[in-house]
Design an enzyme around this catalytic site. Structure first.
Site, PDB file in Angstrom:
ATOM      1  N   SER A 545     -40.886  30.242  30.067  1.00 41.25           N
ATOM      2  CA  SER A 545     -41.585  29.095  30.646  1.00 41.25           C
ATOM      3  C   SER A 545     -42.741  29.498  31.550  1.00 41.25           C
ATOM      4  O   SER A 545     -43.518  28.634  31.960  1.00 41.25           O
ATOM      5  CB  SER A 545     -40.610  28.217  31.434  1.00 41.25           C
ATOM      6  OG  SER A 545     -40.041  28.940  32.499  1.00 41.25           O
ATOM      7  N   LYS A 588     -37.987  21.453  38.116  1.00 49.60           N
ATOM      8  CA  LYS A 588     -39.236  22.157  38.401  1.00 49.60           C
ATOM      9  C   LYS A 588     -40.202  21.267  39.175  1.00 49.60           C
ATOM     10  O   LYS A 588     -40.916  21.741  40.070  1.00 49.60           O
ATOM     11  CB  LYS A 588     -39.868  22.633  37.099  1.00 49.60           C
ATOM     12  CG  LYS A 588     -39.094  23.774  36.446  1.00 49.60           C
ATOM     13  CD  LYS A 588     -39.686  24.174  35.111  1.00 49.60           C
ATOM     14  CE  LYS A 588     -38.910  25.346  34.513  1.00 49.60           C
ATOM     15  NZ  LYS A 588     -39.430  25.738  33.181  1.00 49.60           N
TER      16      LYS A 588
END
Length: 638
Positions: A545, A588
């Site tokens: 990611s 996140k």
């Protein structure tokens, strides 16, 4: 013995040839003889010594002898008045009645011993043991001097209590006082208040209110009209990390267990009869209410499977090789438990800090899942203000802000405030209601060796080769500071790409993916440059990611374009420049909010994962890195 007593009484009618004084004297002597026969001369002397009547026994004064006799018979040292001659006959009658009672009791005891001996001779040893148990049970009971003394000690300890702990005061007492969890709490209430309540799993980081919400949700559900829970519906709480059990089922406090006669702890009367004793567990205690298992992910896998069976059957069934349904000595409640099982119709609420993938899939399939959200600094400040109000103290400006910098857990924030409150009380000397000052908070920080939870802070300034990536661990997201430096190589094609190995192999692959995309977009080969990519702090990246973030850092360093330090990016980078979907998007976004990021770029494929409330963070979905370049640098790819 009775005949002797009758003769003594008859001596009062011996005729005129005996003077009254002589009759009384002979009657006293006779009573002394009866007393010696009952107890023995040695014991009478010992008793007389304890009662301090030896001198009166040997006295020539009849009245003193009568007083001594009265003390010996009644074992009462308090009478001190020597009786008159007129009072002696009445006292002797009283003594005679008491001696008659003593002889009667002795006779009954002798008869009882004789009967027991006869039964012992007629019956076998097993039946003799049963008779003894019955006699002991009828005449003694479970209490003795030692047990009563221990009971008295416990009752005395119960009467001594300290004042309430600060945490008891600071714990939320209503649903409205739970901060930062409006959506999860509303979902929890709706699932409990439904006419068909569901089993529930609560996910989330520690200290965000899962246990408190479960406890208060049942109270709120009881108060609702048409609630499936009665006013006395129980709330049984247990911790999966400390719940012990024995695979042999001799110990299972959660589901219940059977104490077979051979196992230690079985009831004596049942063990001697060879009868197993089933003992219902916490699931039966929770019948018609809620069973809350904190840290359900730590529960033994075998025990989880057994719990599933109980959820399906809504009863607990017991088994034992010692159970004989034809045994006529079997108590009815034991027979009912073995044949029908114990009721266990309850709603399960499990809380865990583990990932959903780590929970038994069968349990997950039977439960509604609710995710509790991490707390923001604003939530922590609100918790501090509420706690200060409950304590009745004032806070110096900045106290809540400082505490919010050092923790993201509501429980730790409250503990933090309680520690500072204790220091303030100590400084005030208990005279006045203290004010919690910043110095008190900093003293707690220094003593506890605490460090700020968020070390990286966003800003609107631009920097070349530096950007925030986003990572996630458990249920918490965090910002990763990624930086890159690019220098011309000493010779063409002789450049070196360096990357800190601790970040992981997938992150290293992302660097090479970025090199391919850079060459596609700019026509430049990174092998003509010495490139150094670094994850500040050496954080490990367990996934791809960070690919887009690494590309943006290298691209910025290569083109000398400054990147605003109030943005963050996440997404996997394909070698064609596409931004691919990643996991943990809500966490996140939370991590970006923690460090002050204003804009987050996420893959377009993750659009459905973006929460409705992004808490003040602008979320932009992108398909390719070209889009991010246009957004960030306000210019197309050169």
């Amino acid at each position: 013995m009775k005949g002797i007593l009758e003769k003594i009484k008859n001596k009062t009618d011996l005729g005129p040839k005996f003077r009254e004084f002589e009759q009384l004297k002979r009657q006293v002597n006779a009573f002394y003889s009866v007393l010696a026969d009952l107890y023995g001369s040695d014991k009478i002397v010992l008793r007389a010594g304890k009662l301090n009547v030896l001198k009166m026994m040997r006295s020539e004064n009849l009245a003193e002898q009568v007083l001594a006799l009265k003390k010996l018979v009644f074992e009462d040292p308090t009478p001190d008045t020597v009786p008159s001659t007129e009072e002696i006959p009445a006292i002797l009658d009283e003594i005679g009645e008491e001696l008659a009672d003593i002889i009667a009791r002795r006779t009954v005891e002798d008869d009882l011993d004789k009967k027991i001996n006869e039964r012992m001779q007629q019956r076998h040893e097993e039946y003799v043991r049963e008779i003894k148990m019955q006699i002991i049970k009828e005449n003694t009971g479970p209490e003795n001097a030692q047990t009563l003394k221990k009971l008295a000690i416990l009752e005395k300890l119960d009467q001594k209590n300290l004042t309430r702990r600060a945490l008891d005061v600071l714990r939320p007492s209503s649903i409205e006082q739970i901060v930062g969890q409006e959506r999860p709490v509303r979902s929890l209430l709706s699932k409990l208040a439904s006419p068909f309540p569901q089993h529930i799993l609560l996910y989330g980081p520690p200290g965000v209110g899962k246990t408190t919400a479960a406890r208060l949700a049942l109270e709120a559900a009881r108060a609702l009209q048409n609630s499936p829970f009665n006013q006395d519906a129980p709330f049984i709480e247990v911790n999966g990390t400390t719940l012990r059990w024995d695979p042999r089922e001799s110990t299972n406090p959660l589901l219940g267990s059977v104490h077979d006669p051979i196992y230690q702890g079985a009831r004596r009367d049942l063990a001697d009869s060879g009868i197993p004793e089933p003992k219902p567990g916490l699931v039966t205690d929770a019948h018609s209410g809620v069973l809350f298992i904190d840290e359900i992910g730590e529960l033994d896998p075998i025990l989880q499977s057994k719990l599933l069976k109980v959820l399906e059957d809504k009863r607990v069934y017991f088994e034992s090789s010692y159970y004989d349904p034809a045994d006529t000595n079997l108590p009815r409640y034991i027979k009912k438990l073995f044949e029908e099982g114990a009721p266990a119709d309850f709603i399960l609420i499990g809380a865990t800090t583990r990932e959903p993938e780590e929970i038994n899939p069968a349990i997950r399939s039977r439960c509604a899942e609710i995710y509790f959200e991490p707390l923001t600094p604003a939530d922590i400040r609100e918790i501090i203000y509420q706690a200060a109000k409950r304590l009745g103290v004032s806070l110096e400006n900045g106290v809540a802000d400082v505490i919010a910098e050092y923790t993201i857990e509501g429980r730790k924030a409250v503990n933090f405030l309680a520690d500072a409150y204790a220091i303030a009380c100590y400084k005030a000397g208990g005279n006045n209601q203290p004010v919690i000052a910043l110095d008190d908070v900093y003293e707690v920080i220094q003593v506890s060796r605490m460090t700020p939870y968020v070390c990286r802070r966003a800003s609107s300034e631009g920097e070349v080769g530096r950007i925030f990536g986003l990572g996630v661990s458990g249920f918490l997201g965090s910002a990763l500071e990624i930086e890159a430096m690019v220098f011309p190589a000493g010779r063409k094609g002789g450049g070196v790409i360096r990357f800190n190995e601790t970040a992981g192999s997938m992150a290293k692959d992302s660097v090479f993916n970025a090199a391919s995309v850079l060459r596609k977009l700019t026509g430049r080969d990174l092998h003509d440059y010495d490139v150094h990519v670094n994850v500040v702090g050496g954080g490990r990246i367990d996934g791809p990611s960070a690919g887009v973030a690494i590309f943006m850092a290298v691209y910025s360093a290569l083109e000398k374009f400054p990147i605003p330090q109030d943005i963050a990016v996440t997404g996997e980078l394909s070698i064609q420049g596409k931004v691919k979907a990643v996991g943990g998007v809500p966490e996140k976004i939370y991590g970006a909010k923690q460090c002050g990021v204003k804009t987050v770029y996420v893959p377009w494929e993750n659009k459905k994962d973006v929460p409705a409330d992004t808490r003040g963070v602008d979320v932009v979905t992108v398909v390719s890195v070209e889009e991010i370049i246009r957004y960030v640098f306000k210019k197309p790819v050169q």
